[in-house]
Design a protein around this motif. Structure first.
Motif, short mmCIF file in Angstrom:
data_model
loop_
_atom_site.label_atom_id
_atom_site.label_comp_id
_atom_site.label_asym_id
_atom_site.label_seq_id
_atom_site.Cartn_x
_atom_site.Cartn_y
_atom_site.Cartn_z
N VAL A 172 -40.43 -48.28 79.77
CA VAL A 172 -41.73 -47.60 79.79
C VAL A 172 -41.57 -46.15 79.37
O VAL A 172 -42.32 -45.64 78.52
CB VAL A 172 -42.37 -47.70 81.19
N ASP A 173 -40.58 -45.46 79.93
CA ASP A 173 -40.36 -44.05 79.58
C ASP A 173 -39.93 -43.90 78.12
O ASP A 173 -40.31 -42.93 77.46
CB ASP A 173 -39.31 -43.44 80.50
N VAL A 174 -39.14 -44.83 77.62
CA VAL A 174 -38.72 -44.76 76.23
C VAL A 174 -39.93 -44.90 75.30
O VAL A 174 -40.08 -44.15 74.33
CB VAL A 174 -37.69 -45.86 75.91
N VAL A 175 -40.79 -45.85 75.59
CA VAL A 175 -42.00 -46.04 74.77
C VAL A 175 -42.86 -44.79 74.82
O VAL A 175 -43.32 -44.30 73.78
CB VAL A 175 -42.78 -47.28 75.25
N ARG A 176 -43.09 -44.28 76.01
CA ARG A 176 -43.95 -43.09 76.13
C ARG A 176 -43.34 -41.89 75.39
O ARG A 176 -44.07 -41.08 74.81
CB ARG A 176 -44.19 -42.76 77.60
N HIS A 177 -42.03 -41.77 75.42
CA HIS A 177 -41.40 -40.68 74.68
C HIS A 177 -41.67 -40.80 73.19
O HIS A 177 -41.99 -39.82 72.52
CB HIS A 177 -39.89 -40.66 74.92
N HIS A 178 -41.53 -42.01 72.64
CA HIS A 178 -41.77 -42.20 71.21
C HIS A 178 -43.23 -41.89 70.84
O HIS A 178 -43.50 -41.40 69.74
CB HIS A 178 -41.44 -43.64 70.81
N LEU A 179 -44.15 -42.19 71.72
CA LEU A 179 -45.56 -41.96 71.44
C LEU A 179 -45.92 -40.48 71.45
O LEU A 179 -46.79 -40.04 70.69
CB LEU A 179 -46.43 -42.71 72.46
N ASP A 180 -45.26 -39.71 72.31
CA ASP A 180 -45.57 -38.29 72.47
C ASP A 180 -44.31 -37.54 72.90
O ASP A 180 -44.14 -37.23 74.09
CB ASP A 180 -46.69 -38.11 73.50
N PRO A 181 -43.41 -37.23 71.97
CA PRO A 181 -42.15 -36.59 72.34
C PRO A 181 -42.31 -35.26 73.07
O PRO A 181 -41.62 -35.01 74.07
CB PRO A 181 -41.45 -36.40 71.00
N LEU A 182 -43.21 -34.40 72.59
CA LEU A 182 -43.36 -33.10 73.25
C LEU A 182 -43.88 -33.26 74.67
O LEU A 182 -43.41 -32.59 75.59
CB LEU A 182 -44.30 -32.21 72.44
N GLY A 183 -44.85 -34.14 74.86
CA GLY A 183 -45.36 -34.38 76.20
C GLY A 183 -44.29 -34.93 77.12
O GLY A 183 -44.20 -34.56 78.30
N ALA A 184 -43.45 -35.82 76.57
CA ALA A 184 -42.38 -36.41 77.38
C ALA A 184 -41.36 -35.35 77.77
O ALA A 184 -40.86 -35.33 78.91
CB ALA A 184 -41.72 -37.54 76.61
N ILE A 185 -41.01 -34.46 76.85
CA ILE A 185 -40.04 -33.42 77.14
C ILE A 185 -40.60 -32.44 78.17
O ILE A 185 -39.90 -32.00 79.08
CB ILE A 185 -39.62 -32.69 75.85
N ASP A 186 -41.89 -32.10 78.03
CA ASP A 186 -42.51 -31.17 78.98
C ASP A 186 -42.44 -31.69 80.41
O ASP A 186 -42.29 -30.91 81.36
CB ASP A 186 -43.96 -30.91 78.60
N SER A 187 -42.55 -33.00 80.57
CA SER A 187 -42.57 -33.57 81.93
C SER A 187 -41.21 -34.12 82.36
O SER A 187 -41.08 -34.64 83.45
CB SER A 187 -43.61 -34.69 82.00
#
Length: 470
Positions: free
Chosen positions: A361-376
């Motif tokens: 789930v986290d891998v998919v979300r990272h691919h969809l929005d890398p900057l948002g994933a890094i921020d959180s």
């Protein structure tokens, strides 16, 4: 004799029209979802079997059997405390279940996977261990940066040869070439004393001599090769045969592609449509990189993965990892890594080059929005892996990608999907796993048996953190 049914579809855009079957009644074309998905399967040129047309070794062949014994032998580790299997155990998805590997110097050399520790708390190996499953299906290169790679003009380049120059000792396949290098890495298998000041060639010669002087390996090589000569080329050939026999491609998705509508559930079918569909069609565009039946373009991309761990020695602080650019010296490839195959992906975490995420789930979300994933992203959630330089190293990557315009498209234009869409994508990814890799009994042919495979008393008999056999 049963008649093989030939099914034919005419694909029109996102849909498909059933034209009939030769021999037997006309089968049900499936639901509307099936019809749309069949159109995308055709559009993407998928046939199901990524090993189609290849001649691959069986684990039952003598060469692969010798390779298994060598793969599990700590005699190939400089300090005799690590083996190839230390970072690539079949019961751990062909990896080690850790964000980044602990090779030499572990508190308990035979404890593999989560719970494996190093006395100083460090992780000596700077990258996540890729799975050895389906290693024979790679055509271009191996390792995260393809530092072992087939050259367009022929031959295989390795770390023992200049970039773009074939290594005359590479062997006959990528897997043979790859099998020459874990033993040369101080952090992985060599250790920090054994022939440390020698060349890679001198290290391999010392390992040949170790096995030859023991005497107990002579009969193994005699039975396999017809002579007892123990050269490292033969060691690499045997290990490669063992690794190449690890072909696990009998997935529910393959069964679906080959015609069984019921092989996967409706959420997975919806997820497949998102995966294969372009952004213009409302999809997630995953197949632009994870292409074909092997689910990789074997190319290099920056997906903006957080820069964890001790790194490869790059960047301002010397703890970053510049990826493919370390090999080709091309700034356009800074922070780019080889696209992973997604076959057996649900069994091969943690994910990305630094083991950043331990769930899909986290891998998919990272691919969809890398900057948002890094921020959180919270580096403290990654056991033992986070470097004190994490924030600086990650910012160095983001600064480069902003100035250069590199990085995957979703870095600047996030893909907006619902929670249900993400769940569907994960459901699809889970259909890419061969059930055998989740079944210890099914994997047993690839796991060394102490009763038959311990040639010289240095077989690694793996246990987990609860002291149970792997």
């Amino acid at each position: 004799m049963a008649m093989r049914v030939r099914m034919t579809w005419l694909v029109l855009g996102m849909g498909a029209i059933w034209l009939g079957a030769c021999g037997g009644s006309t089968p049900d074309p499936g639901s509307e979802t099936d019809i749309a998905l069949r159109g995308l399967i055709q559009k993407n040129g998928l046939r199901g079997d990524p090993a189609f047309g290849r001649e691959l070794p069986s684990i039952d062949e003598p060469l692969a059997q010798l390779g298994r014994k060598l793969f599990f032998s700590k005699s190939l580790g400089g300090d005799r405390d690590s083996a190839c299997v230390t970072c690539h155990h079949p019961a751990l998805g062909g990896g080690d279940g850790l964000p980044m590997s602990i090779g030499v110097g572990a508190d308990d050399p035979d404890l593999l996977g989560p719970g494996r520790t190093h006395p100083d708390g460090d992780l000596p190996v700077p990258r996540n261990a890729p799975t050895t499953f389906n290693i024979a299906l790679w055509e271009k290169g191996l390792f995260w940066d393809s530092r072992v790679e087939n050259l367009d003009d022929g031959g295989t380049r390795t770390p023992d040869s200049d970039f773009g120059t074939p290594d005359p000792d590479a062997g006959e396949s990528l897997s043979e070439a790859q099998a020459r290098f874990p033993v040369t890495s101080p952090e992985e298998m060599r250790g920090f004393e054994f022939v440390l000041d020698g060349t890679n060639a001198e290290l391999r010669t010392a390992l040949e001599q170790r096995l030859a002087e023991d005497g107990r390996w002579d009969a193994e090589f005699e039975a396999t090769f017809g002579s007892s000569d123990i050269g490292y080329a033969r060691i690499a050939e045997a290990i490669a045969a063992y690794e190449d026999s690890q072909v696990f491609t009998d997935t529910p998705w393959r069964e679906y592609v080959e015609g069984n509508h019921d092989a996967i559930e409706e959420p997975a079918k919806r997820g497949a449509i998102l995966f294969l569909g372009t952004r213009e069609d409302g999809g997630a565009d995953c197949a632009s990189c994870h292409a074909g039946d092997f689910f990789t373009d074997e190319d290099f991309h920056s997906i903006c993965a957080p820069q964890l761990g001790r790194g490869k020695g790059d960047g301002f602080l010397g703890t970053n990892d510049h990826g493919r650019a370390r090999e080709n010296d091309d700034r356009n490839y800074l922070f780019s890594f080889r696209t992973s195959s997604l076959l057996n992906v649900s069994a091969t975490g943690p994910y990305l080059h630094a083991g950043t995420y331990d769930n899909l789930v986290d891998v998919v979300r990272h691919h969809l929005d890398p900057l948002g994933a890094i921020d959180s992203f919270d580096p403290s959630t990654v056991p033992l892996a986070a470097s004190e330089d994490f924030e600086r190293n990650t910012q160095e990557m983001l600064d480069f990608l902003e100035v250069s315009g590199r990085g995957i498209d979703s870095l600047r234009a996030p893909i907006e999907l619902t929670d249900q869409d993400v769940e569907d994508l994960v459901a699809f990814l889970e259909t890419l796993t061969d059930p055998c890799v989740l079944d210890r009994q099914c994997l047993s042919p690839w796991i060394a048996d102490p009763a038959t495979d311990d040639v010289d008393g240095h077989l690694l008999v793996a246990i987990d953190r609860d002291q149970n056999p792997l």
